[in-house]
Design an enzyme around this catalytic site. Sequence first.
Site, mmCIF file in Angstrom:
data_model
loop_
_atom_site.group_PDB
_atom_site.id
_atom_site.type_symbol
_atom_site.label_atom_id
_atom_site.label_comp_id
_atom_site.label_asym_id
_atom_site.label_seq_id
_atom_site.Cartn_x
_atom_site.Cartn_y
_atom_site.Cartn_z
ATOM 1 N N PRO A 2 0.830 -1.205 0.000
ATOM 2 C CA PRO A 2 0.000 0.000 0.000
ATOM 3 C C PRO A 2 0.868 1.260 0.000
ATOM 4 O O PRO A 2 1.799 1.381 0.804
ATOM 5 C CB PRO A 2 -0.794 -0.129 1.301
ATOM 6 C CG PRO A 2 -0.812 -1.593 1.594
ATOM 7 C CD PRO A 2 0.501 -2.108 1.105
ATOM 8 N N GLU A 3 0.584 2.160 -0.915
ATOM 9 C CA GLU A 3 1.318 3.409 -1.002
ATOM 10 C C GLU A 3 0.414 4.550 -0.542
ATOM 11 O O GLU A 3 -0.658 4.307 0.014
ATOM 12 C CB GLU A 3 1.833 3.598 -2.427
ATOM 13 C CG GLU A 3 2.782 2.476 -2.841
ATOM 14 C CD GLU A 3 3.387 2.658 -4.225
ATOM 15 O OE1 GLU A 3 3.238 3.741 -4.821
ATOM 16 O OE2 GLU A 3 4.010 1.699 -4.725
ATOM 17 N N HIS A 91 -5.221 -14.388 9.072
ATOM 18 C CA HIS A 91 -4.310 -13.248 9.126
ATOM 19 C C HIS A 91 -4.945 -12.012 9.767
ATOM 20 O O HIS A 91 -4.427 -10.901 9.622
ATOM 21 C CB HIS A 91 -3.820 -12.916 7.724
ATOM 22 C CG HIS A 91 -3.129 -14.063 7.049
ATOM 23 N ND1 HIS A 91 -1.957 -14.607 7.528
ATOM 24 C CD2 HIS A 91 -3.461 -14.784 5.943
ATOM 25 C CE1 HIS A 91 -1.589 -15.606 6.744
ATOM 26 N NE2 HIS A 91 -2.473 -15.734 5.780
ATOM 27 N N ARG A 109 1.467 -10.782 5.625
ATOM 28 C CA ARG A 109 2.940 -10.844 5.726
ATOM 29 C C ARG A 109 3.463 -10.332 7.062
ATOM 30 O O ARG A 109 4.660 -10.455 7.339
ATOM 31 C CB ARG A 109 3.563 -10.055 4.578
ATOM 32 C CG ARG A 109 3.210 -10.612 3.201
ATOM 33 C CD ARG A 109 4.055 -9.981 2.136
ATOM 34 N NE ARG A 109 3.656 -10.408 0.801
ATOM 35 C CZ ARG A 109 4.308 -10.090 -0.308
ATOM 36 N NH1 ARG A 109 5.371 -9.307 -0.243
ATOM 37 N NH2 ARG A 109 3.892 -10.521 -1.485
ATOM 38 N N ARG A 151 22.170 15.815 -5.589
ATOM 39 C CA ARG A 151 21.961 14.377 -5.769
ATOM 40 C C ARG A 151 22.190 13.972 -7.213
ATOM 41 O O ARG A 151 21.485 14.410 -8.110
ATOM 42 C CB ARG A 151 20.541 13.984 -5.365
ATOM 43 C CG ARG A 151 20.295 14.115 -3.876
ATOM 44 C CD ARG A 151 19.123 13.254 -3.505
ATOM 45 N NE ARG A 151 18.873 13.287 -2.078
ATOM 46 C CZ ARG A 151 18.355 12.282 -1.393
ATOM 47 N NH1 ARG A 151 18.044 11.165 -2.025
ATOM 48 N NH2 ARG A 151 18.134 12.364 -0.115
#
Length: 271
Positions: A2-3, A91, A109, A151
């Site tokens: 999930p972002e 889960h 997970r 950078r």
Amino acid sequence: MPELPEVETTCRGIAPLLLHATIRGVTVREARLRWPVPPELAANLAGRRVLGISRRAKYLLVDFEHGTLILHLGMSGSLRFVAPGTPPEKHDHVDIDLGQTVLRYRDPRRFGAILWQQGPALAHPLLAQLGPEPLSYAFDGAVLQQALRRRGSAIKLAIMDNHVVVGVGNIYANEALFHAGIHPARAANGLSGVEYARLAAEIKAVLARAIDAGGSTLRDFVDARGKPGYFQQSYMVYGRRDLPCHVCGSLIRELRQGQRSSCFCPHCQPC
């Protein structure tokens, strides 16, 4: 994983029933997440009223008078409402009982987190050093250019760094770079001022569209009602290797950066 759009979707989904609710109790079936669930969590929350719900980067913050519950969905986590008495599945690790409904945390997970912060939430070590929110006024092309001026790493890796800007994960970095017409391997400090401005604008636009679509569901993600997101139907490059570009017809190519796939159009995003 999930972002930001998926976490924002979750935040908006749980807020109507969680905000101002009083916690009846907490059941922890499995405390071994990325970091252990605090053993005192149930005692800290029982009888307490939720005062606020917000998001910082990919963390959900649930505010109480005496501290903040910090949640992270990890790679496969989700929060959804279930009816009281609904039997937990394998889960389903944590239940927060609100009386008429239960907020259930599921994480196959177990790489997510449920933490407690007593004191200012943003002082927590996980939050204290984060960069600006991409959808806020604190982020624009000038801010991005300043952050990347020294950078030399690839631009895609740079915008995925939470110290530069938070919440731009792999999917949305691919999509924002395509819409900005910038090759993912270009040096982060080698863009023009116009390109930084365009990229910042596209990061905002892509994330906003993804939130409107309920995020992306590629494997595990569902919202608070158990519904998947639909933004994956709008991908321009992500996951489309060897398929024709929707704009020019060139075949989408893929390279590996930081052990993640970067998909791009060689015509629309020249190196």
